[in-house]
Design a protein around this motif. Structure first.
Motif, PDB file in Angstrom:
ATOM      1  N   ASP A  99       1.001  -1.697  -0.347  1.00  0.00           N
ATOM      2  CA  ASP A  99      -0.282   0.277  -0.154  1.00  0.00           C
ATOM      3  C   ASP A  99       0.401   0.934  -0.146  1.00  0.00           C
ATOM      4  O   ASP A  99       1.586   1.541   0.968  1.00  0.00           O
ATOM      5  N   TYR A 100       0.292   1.954  -1.168  1.00  0.00           N
ATOM      6  CA  TYR A 100       1.686   2.616  -1.407  1.00  0.00           C
ATOM      7  C   TYR A 100       1.163   4.357  -1.239  1.00  0.00           C
ATOM      8  O   TYR A 100       0.226   4.835  -1.808  1.00  0.00           O
ATOM      9  N   ARG A 101       1.604   5.061  -0.491  1.00  0.00           N
ATOM     10  CA  ARG A 101       0.909   6.695   0.183  1.00  0.00           C
ATOM     11  C   ARG A 101       1.634   7.432  -0.164  1.00  0.00           C
ATOM     12  O   ARG A 101       2.918   7.411   0.593  1.00  0.00           O
ATOM     13  N   PHE A 102       0.965   8.747  -0.992  1.00  0.00           N
ATOM     14  CA  PHE A 102       2.065   9.996  -1.157  1.00  0.00           C
ATOM     15  C   PHE A 102       1.339  10.789  -0.323  1.00  0.00           C
ATOM     16  O   PHE A 102       0.754  10.935  -1.968  1.00  0.00           O
ATOM     17  N   PRO A 103       1.700  11.508   0.484  1.00  0.00           N
ATOM     18  CA  PRO A 103       0.925  12.376   0.829  1.00  0.00           C
ATOM     19  C   PRO A 103       1.062  14.067   0.715  1.00  0.00           C
ATOM     20  O   PRO A 103      -0.576  14.825   0.834  1.00  0.00           O
ATOM     21  N   TYR A 104       1.824  13.732   0.117  1.00  0.00           N
ATOM     22  CA  TYR A 104       2.412  15.587  -0.827  1.00  0.00           C
ATOM     23  C   TYR A 104       1.634  15.340  -1.781  1.00  0.00           C
ATOM     24  O   TYR A 104       1.603  16.235  -3.411  1.00  0.00           O
TER      25      TYR A 104
END
Length: 178
Positions: free
Chosen positions: A84-89
């Motif tokens: 699960d890849y999260r890129f908050p920006y």
């Protein structure tokens, strides 16, 4: 990942396949330089987005054929976990990936508009040329393990700022490119 699991996530579902063979000096993995889209210039395994109604294994078969010209059978895919890849920006980059290893296929790898493939010794994978997360989990998967993890990327959208899950280890100096 089941369709029910997909409905719980607002992030696109993707797959990645690591084709592994016995080379002259030991095991080798097929990696390709990404030619376009997300991750251009990085080394990756063949894979991509799931189409509506397509299972993860169906996507794996289709993407391997499209990206590196190899025929694989669904029965030859070894499910090795989920990332699960999260890129908050940059939230549009966030995605959930099923990970497979495959040791049988038909044909010889060839380049496409997506990837330029090459065989790389498993003990010499250039992790510094891959997405930053790979050095945390790919050595274990290539060694026969599994992974279920979430990676969060920093403001630069390139560096892992944190992770949780199983099948993840702090990278060694060699894997960090040191």
């Amino acid at each position: 990942m089941t369709p029910r699991d997909m409905s719980k996530s607002q992030h696109p579902a993707v797959v990645v396949v690591y084709l592994v063979r016995d080379g002259a000096a030991g095991p080798e993995v097929l990696l390709g330089e990404k030619r376009r889209g997300l991750g251009t210039g990085r080394l990756v395994g063949p894979g991509g987005k799931r189409e509506p109604g397509e299972s993860a294994v169906e996507t794996a078969v289709r993407e391997v054929a499209e990206e590196v010209g190899l025929g694989i059978e669904t029965a030859d895919l070894e499910a090795r976990g989920t990332l699960d890849y999260r890129f908050p920006y940059r939230p549009s980059w966030s995605q959930v990936s099923d990970v497979f290893v495959c040791r049988r296929w038909q044909g010889s790898p060839s380049g496409s508009d997506e990837l330029e493939p090459r065989w790389v010794p498993v003990d010499a994978v250039p992790y510094d040329a891959m997405w930053d997360d790979a050095k945390y989990w790919l050595p274990g998967v290539l060694g026969g393990g599994t992974v279920r993890a979430r990676f969060t990327f920093a403001e630069d959208d390139a560096t892992v700022s944190g992770y949780t899950g199983t099948g993840v280890a702090a990278p060694s100096d060699a894997e960090r490119g040191a």
